[in-house]
Design a protein around this motif. Structure first.
Motif, mmCIF file in Angstrom:
data_model
loop_
_atom_site.group_PDB
_atom_site.id
_atom_site.type_symbol
_atom_site.label_atom_id
_atom_site.label_comp_id
_atom_site.label_asym_id
_atom_site.label_seq_id
_atom_site.Cartn_x
_atom_site.Cartn_y
_atom_site.Cartn_z
ATOM 1 N N LEU A 152 0.816 -1.214 0.000
ATOM 2 C CA LEU A 152 0.000 0.000 0.000
ATOM 3 C C LEU A 152 0.850 1.266 0.000
ATOM 4 C CD1 LEU A 152 -3.052 -0.609 2.365
ATOM 5 C CD2 LEU A 152 -3.082 -0.057 -0.075
ATOM 6 N N GLY A 156 -0.300 3.364 -2.831
ATOM 7 C CA GLY A 156 -1.067 4.502 -2.332
ATOM 8 C C GLY A 156 -0.575 5.812 -2.918
ATOM 9 N N TYR A 177 -6.861 2.607 -7.834
ATOM 10 C CA TYR A 177 -6.040 1.550 -7.235
ATOM 11 C C TYR A 177 -5.814 0.393 -8.204
ATOM 12 C CZ TYR A 177 -5.188 3.321 -2.580
ATOM 13 O OH TYR A 177 -4.696 4.060 -1.524
#
Length: 237
Positions: A152, A156, A177
């Motif tokens: 992540l 991210g 994502y």
């Protein structure tokens, strides 16, 4: 002083359990550090469990008491690379820049770090090469959660840049994502391609030729492809 009083008032069994857990985690950290060092010196392919155990000064059987197998150990070692890459991507990002420039900056940071540490690419691609159900069977739930948190980091950063581009109308990422995951995977492939430095093309109809391609060309093309995907991923089209 208050903390010492609390510790002293704890049941002896609880203090013992905590000490045992701390020693176990310290041993796991030692094994992961040794694995990372081995990756960076001899490569992922030549990293053997026996060598890792010898570097830590333990029997190889002890490694399997801490990790479910080689895949889990490699997955947890990958987290260190991911954390470092996420940090350099954050440092490279400039929220005041245009979305295209922001994507170029964070993509270059990812690619440069991956180019510097080929073991990261090999480890990440090795895990990606396994079917999801096979990976889930060989890596514990706790380790998968830790790996997911590690991934992540860079994902991210990418997703937030894509979301900002969506908000400004520059990008059209239907699922930021999902696109971030795709760009991550494609970048790993580009890094492997760059290491080989071999480009197959056509010298004349039906006649192949092979030539070397410089790293900067691969990086530039990879970034342009990422920008094009961010612009073209339009759910209205």
């Amino acid at each position: 002083m208050g903390e010492a009083k609390t510790d002293a008032s704890e049941p002896r069994a609880l203090r013992g359990a905590r000490a045992t857990a701390a020693r176990r985690r310290a041993r796991e950290d030692d094994i992961i550090r040794a694995t990372r060092n081995l990756f960076d010196t001899v490569g992922v392919r030549d990293a053997q469990i026996e060598d890792i155990a010898q570097a830590v000064g333990i029997n190889r059987a002890i490694i399997y008491r801490h990790f479910s197998g080689k895949e889990e150990l490699f997955a947890l070692t990958l987290i260190g690379y991911l954390d470092e890459i996420a940090e350099v991507m954050r440092e490279a990002d400039d929220p005041e820049a245009s979305p295209a420039q922001r994507l170029e900056n964070v993509a270059n940071a990812f690619l440069d770090r991956g180019h510097e540490y080929p073991a990261f690419v090999d480890c990440a691609l090795d895990l990606l090469s396994k079917p999801g159900n096979e990976l889930l069977d060989s890596v514990s739930e706790g380790a998968m959660m830790r790996l997911g948190r590690g991934m992540l980091g860079p994902l991210g950063v990418l997703a937030h840049v894509l979301e900002a581009g969506n908000d400004s109308g520059d990008f059209h990422a239907e699922d930021p994502y999902m696109l971030a995951n795709m760009l991550y995977t494609q970048a790993l492939g580009a890094l492997r391609f760059a290491r080989n430095q071999l480009l197959v093309s056509e010298a004349s109809p039906g006649v192949p030729t092979v030539r070397r391609v410089p790293w900067e060309s691969v990086k530039r093309q990879t970034v342009r492809a990422a920008q094009a995907m961010a612009v073209a991923d339009d759910p209205q089209e």
